[in-house]
Each structure stands twice: as C-alpha cells, then as structure tokens.
Enzyme design. Structure first.
Site, PDB file in Angstrom:
ATOM      1  N   LYS A 102       0.934  -1.339   0.346  1.00  0.00           N
ATOM      2  CA  LYS A 102       0.060  -0.377  -0.281  1.00  0.00           C
ATOM      3  C   LYS A 102       0.472   1.402  -0.048  1.00  0.00           C
ATOM      4  O   LYS A 102       1.880   0.934   0.381  1.00  0.00           O
ATOM      5  CB  LYS A 102      -0.744   0.232   0.687  1.00  0.00           C
ATOM      6  CG  LYS A 102      -1.833   0.750   0.713  1.00  0.00           C
ATOM      7  CD  LYS A 102      -3.027   0.325   0.495  1.00  0.00           C
ATOM      8  CE  LYS A 102      -4.419   1.342   0.138  1.00  0.00           C
ATOM      9  NZ  LYS A 102      -5.702   0.504  -0.013  1.00  0.00           N
TER      10      LYS A 102
HETATM   11  N1  LIG Z   1     -10.924   2.997  -4.740  1.00  0.00           N
HETATM   12  C1  LIG Z   1     -10.883   1.641  -4.900  1.00  0.00           C
HETATM   13  O1  LIG Z   1     -10.734   0.763  -5.785  1.00  0.00           O
HETATM   14  C2  LIG Z   1     -10.481   1.068  -3.846  1.00  0.00           C
HETATM   15  C3  LIG Z   1     -10.718  -0.266  -3.713  1.00  0.00           C
HETATM   16  C4  LIG Z   1      -9.930  -0.757  -2.216  1.00  0.00           C
HETATM   17  C5  LIG Z   1     -10.593   0.133  -1.094  1.00  0.00           C
HETATM   18  N2  LIG Z   1     -10.865   0.965  -0.873  1.00  0.00           N
HETATM   19  C6  LIG Z   1     -10.963   2.003   0.018  1.00  0.00           C
HETATM   20  O2  LIG Z   1     -12.575   2.085  -0.555  1.00  0.00           O
HETATM   21  C7  LIG Z   1     -12.458   3.666   0.887  1.00  0.00           C
HETATM   22  C8  LIG Z   1     -13.436   4.651  -0.540  1.00  0.00           C
HETATM   23  O3  LIG Z   1     -11.838   4.863  -1.344  1.00  0.00           O
HETATM   24  P1  LIG Z   1     -12.457   5.365  -3.090  1.00  0.00           P
HETATM   25  O4  LIG Z   1     -11.839   5.408  -3.859  1.00  0.00           O
HETATM   26  O5  LIG Z   1     -13.990   5.457  -3.174  1.00  0.00           O
HETATM   27  O6  LIG Z   1     -11.738   7.080  -2.770  1.00  0.00           O
HETATM   28  P2  LIG Z   1     -12.451   8.545  -3.186  1.00  0.00           P
HETATM   29  O7  LIG Z   1     -10.848   9.506  -2.586  1.00  0.00           O
HETATM   30  O8  LIG Z   1     -12.896   8.226  -5.049  1.00  0.00           O
HETATM   31  O9  LIG Z   1     -13.791   9.177  -2.374  1.00  0.00           O
HETATM   32  C9  LIG Z   1     -13.630   8.751  -1.054  1.00  0.00           C
HETATM   33  C10 LIG Z   1     -14.807   9.768  -0.549  1.00  0.00           C
HETATM   34  O10 LIG Z   1     -14.782  10.089   1.164  1.00  0.00           O
HETATM   35  C11 LIG Z   1     -15.242  11.221   0.993  1.00  0.00           C
HETATM   36  N3  LIG Z   1     -14.498  11.810   2.475  1.00  0.00           N
HETATM   37  C12 LIG Z   1     -13.369  11.630   2.876  1.00  0.00           C
HETATM   38  N4  LIG Z   1     -13.032  12.193   4.235  1.00  0.00           N
HETATM   39  C13 LIG Z   1     -14.045  12.227   4.956  1.00  0.00           C
HETATM   40  C14 LIG Z   1     -14.282  12.352   5.331  1.00  0.00           C
HETATM   41  N5  LIG Z   1     -14.029  12.733   6.951  1.00  0.00           N
HETATM   42  N6  LIG Z   1     -16.085  11.783   6.226  1.00  0.00           N
HETATM   43  C15 LIG Z   1     -16.755  11.601   5.536  1.00  0.00           C
HETATM   44  N7  LIG Z   1     -16.810  11.529   4.292  1.00  0.00           N
HETATM   45  C16 LIG Z   1     -15.355  11.579   3.989  1.00  0.00           C
HETATM   46  C17 LIG Z   1     -15.077  12.113   0.375  1.00  0.00           C
HETATM   47  O11 LIG Z   1     -15.472  13.034  -0.121  1.00  0.00           O
HETATM   48  C18 LIG Z   1     -14.943  11.318  -1.177  1.00  0.00           C
HETATM   49  O12 LIG Z   1     -16.705  11.539  -1.048  1.00  0.00           O
HETATM   50  C19 LIG Z   1     -10.764   4.110   1.256  1.00  0.00           C
HETATM   51  O13 LIG Z   1     -11.159   3.715   1.920  1.00  0.00           O
HETATM   52  C20 LIG Z   1     -10.335   3.143   0.346  1.00  0.00           C
HETATM   53  O14 LIG Z   1      -9.020   2.907   0.873  1.00  0.00           O
HETATM   54  C21 LIG Z   1     -10.642   1.722  -2.755  1.00  0.00           C
END
Ligand SMILES: NC(=O)c1ccc[n+]([C@@H]2O[C@H](COP(=O)([O-])OP(=O)(O)OC[C@H]3O[C@@H](n4cnc5c(N)ncnc54)[C@H](O)[C@@H]3O)[C@@H](O)[C@H]2O)c1
EC number: 1.4.1.3
Length: 297
Positions: A102
């Site tokens: 990561k």
């Molecule tokens: N993108 C992927 O393929 C993927 C894969 C595995 C895990 N994840 C996990 O999923 C989660 C989201 O990732 P993503 O890719 O959607 O990210 P992203 O950056 O596309 O979206 C994140 C969202 O969370 C919101 N956010 C941030 N801080 C916040 C808070 N304190 N309170 C409320 N909302 C908040 C942001 O405004 C945004 O809408 C993360 O924990 C990430 O590790 C993502």
C-alpha cells in the site's frame, strides 16, 4: 485504536486460531520493505511545497505485491503499514497469486491543481520506480487517486523501464485498463451486501442504506444498490451530508456531485450533520471513506 495496532491484534487472533508457529507469526507481522520518500514540487505560483510519500511492501510470498496509492492529509506510516498488511491477507483469502502493499502521500488533493497533482505523482514515481514493477509491486487507485493518477505513474515509470502498462491497474481503458474497473470495488460492495442480506433471508430491494463517502466506491455502490431496488436514505462526503427518508435520487446526486465537487447543496434532500451519518437510522450502513470509523466511541 491506531490502525496498525488494530490490524496486528486481529492478525494475532487469527494466527492463534490457525495454530500458526509463533516465529512465522512474528515474521508475517514485519513488512518486507518500507519506503519513505520526500517529494518536493514547484506549485503553480512558483513556491515550493514538500510532501512525504510512502510505499509499504508487506509480503510477496504468493506473488507480486498489490495495493492502492492514497492521497489524503491523514496518510501516515502506521496506517499505510496496516493497509499493506490487510492487502496480503485479502489476496491470500481470495486465493489470487499476489502479495500485499500500500502507498500514499500526505496531501490534500482538493487543495492541489491538476498540474500540481501531476508533478507530485511524477516525483513520487521517480523516487520509487526501481522498487515497483510488473513482477514486483503493482499499484492501483485508492482514496484521492484515480485512473488519471495511474496514467501519470505508468508514463513516468515507462521513461525509466520502457513502455510498461502492467505496472499499474486501474488505469484508463485507452492505456490498457480493464473495462469495469471503475465500478469494480463498488460492485464488490453490492455483492458482499447481497450475500450478507441473503444470510438473513433478505434482499437489497426494500432495504434502507446509508453511505459514508461518495467517491469512487461509495458512489458506485449507491448507484448499483439503487438500481437493484435499495433505498439510499443518507449520504455524506467531505463537503457535507444529506438525507431523504423517501430515498435519494442517485443519478441526480451524481450529476450534482460532479458539478459541485461534493454532495453539499443537493436540493433532493435535507442537509444533516456529517458527524451523525454513522448513527442515522438504516438497515445497512456502508462506510466508504476512511477505515477505522466503526469503533467503541
Ligand atoms: N478505489 C478502489 O478501488 C478501492 C479499493 C479498495 C478499497 N478502497 C477503499 O474505499 C474507500 C474509499 O475509496 P475511494 O477510492 O472511493 O476514494 P475517493 O477518493 O474516490 O472517495 C472518497 C470519498 O470519501 C469522502 N470523505 C473523505 N473523508 C471523509 C470524511 N471524513 N467523512 C466523510 N466522507 C469523507 C470524500 O469526500 C469522497 O467522497 C477507502 O477506504 C479505500 O481505501 C478503494
């Protein structure tokens, strides 16, 4: 509890249940390699800005290490360490031939322009390019990063090693990315939720859902759940939170979010305190922002 302390504790519990040798247990807790780099870039106004980037490579016993790159102000080595370790367990449990890694940069992507983000990504790639690779460690998007970020990494990496599209996943399809990748994690949330509800003799249709985070994962999960008859009653992101107990119109909310860079101000619901999102009344809560939000407090 700190993310790494929690992850180590859970691993130790699992190791005990599996009867794992204590020396093997200890060796699996120590990451294969920890990389910490300084990334200084000129900002658009000519001043310099410095950031700290991390890539933690946890384990490669089962194959090349795999894991996302996160851009967020709260990125710290312990959190990245925990997430890298969890990637090792995830790829192993899913029985796919990868290890776990990561990465992340402590920055607020919302405060940086597109060209500043590009410079930061390219400098970070220059610092880690000889430690990642198709057969070594393959990054992917995570919070605060997207297919564009992967395209910059691919391009910068290729300057050193020749054209290498497989060095990242989650890149744009024009550059060899997979169809469906954008929706894949949100679709995984849909499948996991369906399976969980099925165990309780229920289905998605008719249930009320609350989604924290409306980025890649949260917005796709909300869209797919709503297409399957689920009712999304509240959503939050970094800009605010909105609620509509009759169900939010997700296509309109997606349009609003794109145009306004967040859910705040959406007219199809009432604004609520973002801190109350985790305790809003619902059948299923989907935390799709930061990890560790469900705790004793
Ligand atoms: N993108 C992927 O393929 C993927 C894969 C595995 C895990 N994840 C996990 O999923 C989660 C989201 O990732 P993503 O890719 O959607 O990210 P992203 O950056 O596309 O979206 C994140 C969202 O969370 C919101 N956010 C941030 N801080 C916040 C808070 N304190 N309170 C409320 N909302 C908040 C942001 O405004 C945004 O809408 C993360 O924990 C990430 O590790 C993502």
């Amino acid at each position: 509890m700190n993310a790494l302390v929690a992850t180590n504790r859970n691993f130790k519990l699992a190791a005990r249940l599996l009867g794992l040798d204590s020396k093997l247990e200890n060796s699996l807790l120590i990451p294969f390699r920890e990389i910490k780099v300084e990334c200084t870039i000129p900002k658009d106004d000519g001043t310099l800005a410095s950031f700290v980037g991390f890539r933690i490579q946890h384990d490669n016993a089962r194959g090349p290490m795999k894991g996302g790159i996160r851009y967020h102000p709260e990125v710290d080595p312990d959190e990245v360490n925990a997430l890298a370790q969890l990637m090792t367990w995830k790829t192993a449990v899913a029985n796919i031939p990868y290890g776990g890694a990561k990465g992340g940069i402590g920055c607020d992507p919302g405060e940086l322009s597109i060209s500043e983000l590009e410079r930061l990504t390219r400098v970070f790639t220059q610092k880690i390019h000889d430690l990642i690779g198709v057969h070594t460690d393959v990054p992917a998007p995570d919070m605060g990063t997207n297919p564009q970020t992967m395209a910059w990494i691919l391009d910068e990496y290729s300057k050193f090693h020749g054209y290498s599209p497989a060095v990242v996943t989650g890149k744009p399809t024009d550059l060899g990315g997979s169809l469906g990748r954008d929706a894949a994690t949100g679709r995984g949330v849909l499948f996991a939720t369906e399976a969980l509800l099925h165990e309780h003799g229920k289905s998605i249709a008719g249930q009320g859902f609350v989604v924290q985070g409306f980025g890649n994962v949260g917005s796709w999960a909300a869209q797919l759940i709503s297409e399957n008859g689920g009712k999304i009653v509240a959503v939050s992101d970094i800009t605010g939170a909105i609620k509509n107990s009759k169900g939010l119109d997700i296509p309109s909310l997606l349009k609003h979010t794109k145009e306004n860079r967040g859910v705040r101000g959406f007219s199809g619901g009432d604004p609520i305190d973002p801190n109350s999102i985790l305790t809003e009344d619902c059948d299923v809560l989907i935390p799709a922002a930061l990890g560790g939000v469900i705790n004793r407090e």
